[in-house]
Scaffold this motif. Structure first.
Motif, PDB file in Angstrom:
ATOM      1  N   UNK A   1     -14.890   9.040  -2.735  1.00 43.49           N
ATOM      2  CA  UNK A   1     -15.769   8.020  -3.367  1.00 43.49           C
ATOM      3  C   UNK A   1     -16.632   8.407  -4.673  1.00 43.49           C
ATOM      4  N   UNK A   2     -16.737   9.710  -4.821  1.00 45.15           N
ATOM      5  CA  UNK A   2     -17.613  10.416  -5.720  1.00 45.15           C
ATOM      6  C   UNK A   2     -16.880   9.909  -7.257  1.00 45.15           C
TER       7      UNK A   2
ATOM      8  N   UNK B   1      -7.075   2.181  -2.875  1.00 45.70           N
ATOM      9  CA  UNK B   1      -8.045   2.127  -1.901  1.00 45.70           C
ATOM     10  C   UNK B   1      -8.279   3.553  -1.079  1.00 45.70           C
ATOM     11  N   UNK B   2      -7.159   4.171  -1.031  1.00 47.02           N
ATOM     12  CA  UNK B   2      -7.031   5.525  -0.373  1.00 47.02           C
ATOM     13  C   UNK B   2      -8.183   6.243  -1.247  1.00 47.02           C
TER      14      UNK B   2
ATOM     15  N   UNK C   1     -14.245  -5.075  -6.630  1.00 38.81           N
ATOM     16  CA  UNK C   1     -13.791  -3.842  -6.365  1.00 38.81           C
ATOM     17  C   UNK C   1     -12.735  -3.350  -7.102  1.00 38.81           C
ATOM     18  N   UNK C   2     -11.891  -2.334  -6.587  1.00 39.66           N
ATOM     19  CA  UNK C   2     -10.942  -1.632  -7.211  1.00 39.66           C
ATOM     20  C   UNK C   2      -9.640  -2.038  -6.779  1.00 39.66           C
ATOM     21  N   UNK C   3      -8.470  -1.834  -7.683  1.00 43.35           N
ATOM     22  CA  UNK C   3      -7.096  -2.375  -7.189  1.00 43.35           C
ATOM     23  C   UNK C   3      -6.343  -1.284  -6.812  1.00 43.35           C
TER      24      UNK C   3
ATOM     25  N   UNK D   1     -15.934   7.298  -8.245  1.00 44.06           N
ATOM     26  CA  UNK D   1     -16.085   6.033  -8.542  1.00 44.06           C
ATOM     27  C   UNK D   1     -17.405   5.444  -9.074  1.00 44.06           C
ATOM     28  N   UNK D   2     -17.607   4.368  -9.948  1.00 43.95           N
ATOM     29  CA  UNK D   2     -18.760   3.851 -10.209  1.00 43.95           C
ATOM     30  C   UNK D   2     -18.567   2.196 -10.666  1.00 43.95           C
TER      31      UNK D   2
ATOM     32  N   UNK E   1       0.937  -1.274   0.052  1.00 43.25           N
ATOM     33  CA  UNK E   1      -0.076  -0.095  -0.032  1.00 43.25           C
ATOM     34  C   UNK E   1       0.982   1.145  -0.105  1.00 43.25           C
TER      35      UNK E   1
ATOM     36  N   UNK F   1     -10.860   5.509  -2.874  1.00 41.63           N
ATOM     37  CA  UNK F   1     -12.041   5.199  -2.774  1.00 41.63           C
ATOM     38  C   UNK F   1     -12.602   5.609  -1.302  1.00 41.63           C
ATOM     39  N   UNK F   2     -11.703   5.584  -0.427  1.00 41.05           N
ATOM     40  CA  UNK F   2     -12.023   6.112   0.810  1.00 41.05           C
ATOM     41  C   UNK F   2     -12.343   7.550   0.835  1.00 41.05           C
TER      42      UNK F   2
END
Lengths: 115, 407
Positions: free
Chosen positions: B210-211, B203-204, B198-200, B213-214, B167, B206-207
């Motif tokens: 989040x807007x 993750x940071x 999910x995503x690869x 992402x889809x 990470x 996504x946290x």
């Protein structure tokens, strides 16, 4: 496809035997889980238990954990529940229903196979 | 004046697949298309007995690379340099692929599978897109290493000094291409397949964002509704899992040992979503690219590149030598799709003195230059990267001249 296209190439189907959710996770998925675990630690509230990711061995287990964490971080990415379309009222059926004095045809929703 | 194709461009879509080399997927095309820098059939590698093993057109969709070929930094170093340890004057020779695979307990015969490639007819989607639009002879992974750090280059133009799967934490002032776009009033999204996949790596993001992402079903909906963002990055499905209503969702990333055919179908579906919406088709460029070679043979020596301004210490590289991000990883398939690209376009690479070199920093580089023009907060490597939209021309191909897939 509604529109007719001149150049259409057929793509073969993947054999059903390709599916194996019991497959052991690759190093890639293992690291993906580790990354989500770091986020889980940062989100943990008092009294909540951290997931033991050492128990995640298969792709199915991985997908369940990823779903849980992704839903937490991005609930808007969830699959929308599929709307079950009401049965089509054909002319023939509507006519038969009318002649029997019924207001509408009987719903077969309960018998429909979920998609 | 920019070409009409660029002038009309409103959307860039990048689909990044997993772990296959150029020669493994597209190398077989050279026999029919000599401009494509693929395989003559005479390329070989020594096995553990010293026997020279040639490339073979016998790649399988699944079950052949069930030991995931090594693609971590030391393994790729062995593949590229044939086992010569780091030091002055060592020369890359692409002779360590079988040696590397044999260290994974595959046995002598099974280790030869790393030299396998697909005959073009086995990959009807990828080879059709490669020969119908533009294929890049010289697109390389950004680092001779694994997925996470390579994908970071596609999102940030750098891996922040990382050469591994750990990470990483973003270092100011570098922002992801999505944040840059959104903050400048543009639209951008990362579409992961579904929540189970999910995503690869990001993750940071996504946290915290989040807007941006889809899901893939939202991508399909955005194509149908003509609401596709200006920039879209699509992630395939990374694992097999149950689908809605008792169905089965297959991994479509093509990472060994996931089924390659399912990845073909995923690429076809993504292409179709754009191709069958006329206003989108004429205003979109779609790049299909692989994150890294996954330990599978390619014959082209990765070239040197502009240093990243970072250095990975010897204890991180695992080769007893630091890495200064001044050399690219192994070559990967990369195809640009647009109706403004003439059929059979081949972008020359290292085989041509006038060729151009591409790598994943070209993705945020090109997208930033196209939508944001002058944007300074990025690495000079990204700023100086080649423009992958260059194959777009003035001429729009007739609708009847562009294929659709029946998936």
């Amino acid at each position: 496809m509604e529109k007719k296209y001149k150049l259409v190439a057929k793509v073969p189907k993947t054999p059903k035997s390709a599916y194996d959710h019991g497959r052991f996770i690759s190093s890639l998925i293992e690291h993906q889980i580790k990354h989500f675990h770091e986020i889980e630690k940062s989100l943990l509230k008092p009294g909540q238990e951290l997931t033991d990711i050492t128990k995640i061995k298969t792709e199915l287990q991985a997908s369940e954990y990823l779903k849980k964490m992704t839903a937490l971080l991005h609930p808007q990415g969830a699959e929308k529940p599929r709307r079950v379309a009401p049965p089509r009222k054909t002319r023939k059926r509507a006519k038969a229903a009318k002649s029997k004095g019924k207001g509408k045809t009987k719903s077969r929703r309960g018998k429909r196979k979920s998609r | 004046m920019p070409p009409v194709g660029l002038d009309n461009l409103k959307h860039i879509v990048v689909l990044m697949m997993e772990n296959r080399s150029f020669d493994h997927m597209l190398g077989g095309l050279m026999k029919k298309y000599p401009k494509i820098n693929g395989l003559t059939g005479n390329e070989s590698n020594p096995d553990m007995n010293g026997t020279m093993v040639p490339v073979q057109p016998n790649a399988k969709f699944q079950g052949q690379l069930d030991h995931d070929p090594d693609h971590h930094f030391p393994g790729v170093d062995l593949q590229i340099f044939g086992g010569t340890p780091p030091g002055p004057g060592r020369v890359a020779n692409m002779q360590g692929f079988i040696k590397s695979y044999a260290t994974q307990g595959t046995g002598i015969n099974a280790s030869h599978a790393i030299m396998s490639y697909f005959p073009p007819e086995r990959l009807p989607v990828l080879t059709r897109l490669a020969t119908e639009y533009a294929v890049f002879n010289g697109w390389f992974s950004s680092i001779p290493g694994p997925t996470i750090c390579n994908r970071a280059f596609a999102h940030y133009g750098t891996s922040f000094g990382n050469v591994d799967m750990n990470l990483f934490y973003i270092q100011d002032p570098i922002q992801s291409i999505y944040e840059r776009m959104v903050q400048a009033g543009h639209t951008a999204k990362i579409y992961y397949y579904d929540q189970q996949s999910s995503t690869m790596e990001i993750v940071n993001l996504l946290k915290n964002q989040p807007r941006i992402f889809g899901s893939y079903s939202q991508f399909i909906g955005d194509c149908k509704g003509n609401t596709l963002p200006e920039y879209s990055f699509i992630e395939p499905c990374y694992n097999d899992h149950p689908g809605p209503g008792g169905g089965q969702i297959l991994a479509s990333d093509q990472h060994p040992d996931h089924n390659v055919q399912e990845g073909e179908r995923f690429i076809a579906n993504t292409y179709n979503a754009i191709r069958t919406k006329q206003e989108l088709w004429e205003t979109t460029a779609m790049l299909v690219v692989y994150d890294e070679h996954g330990g599978i043979y390619d014959h082209v020596v990765p070239p040197a590149c502009e240093a990243d301004g970072k250095s990975a210490p010897a204890d991180k590289t695992g080769t007893a030598a630091p890495f200064n991000f001044d050399r690219l990883g192994v070559r990967v398939p990369a195809i640009l799709v647009s109706p403004y690209i003439p059929r059979g376009t081949v972008v020359p690479g290292t085989e041509d003195p006038n060729g151009r070199i591409f790598e994943h920093a070209c993705i945020p580089g090109t997208v930033t230059n196209f939508f944001l023009k002058n944007y300074d907060q990025r690495t000079s490597r990204e700023k100086n990267s080649n423009n992958f939209l260059a194959p777009l021309t003035d001429i729009l191909r007739p609708d009847d001249d562009c294929w659709v897939f029946d998936v």
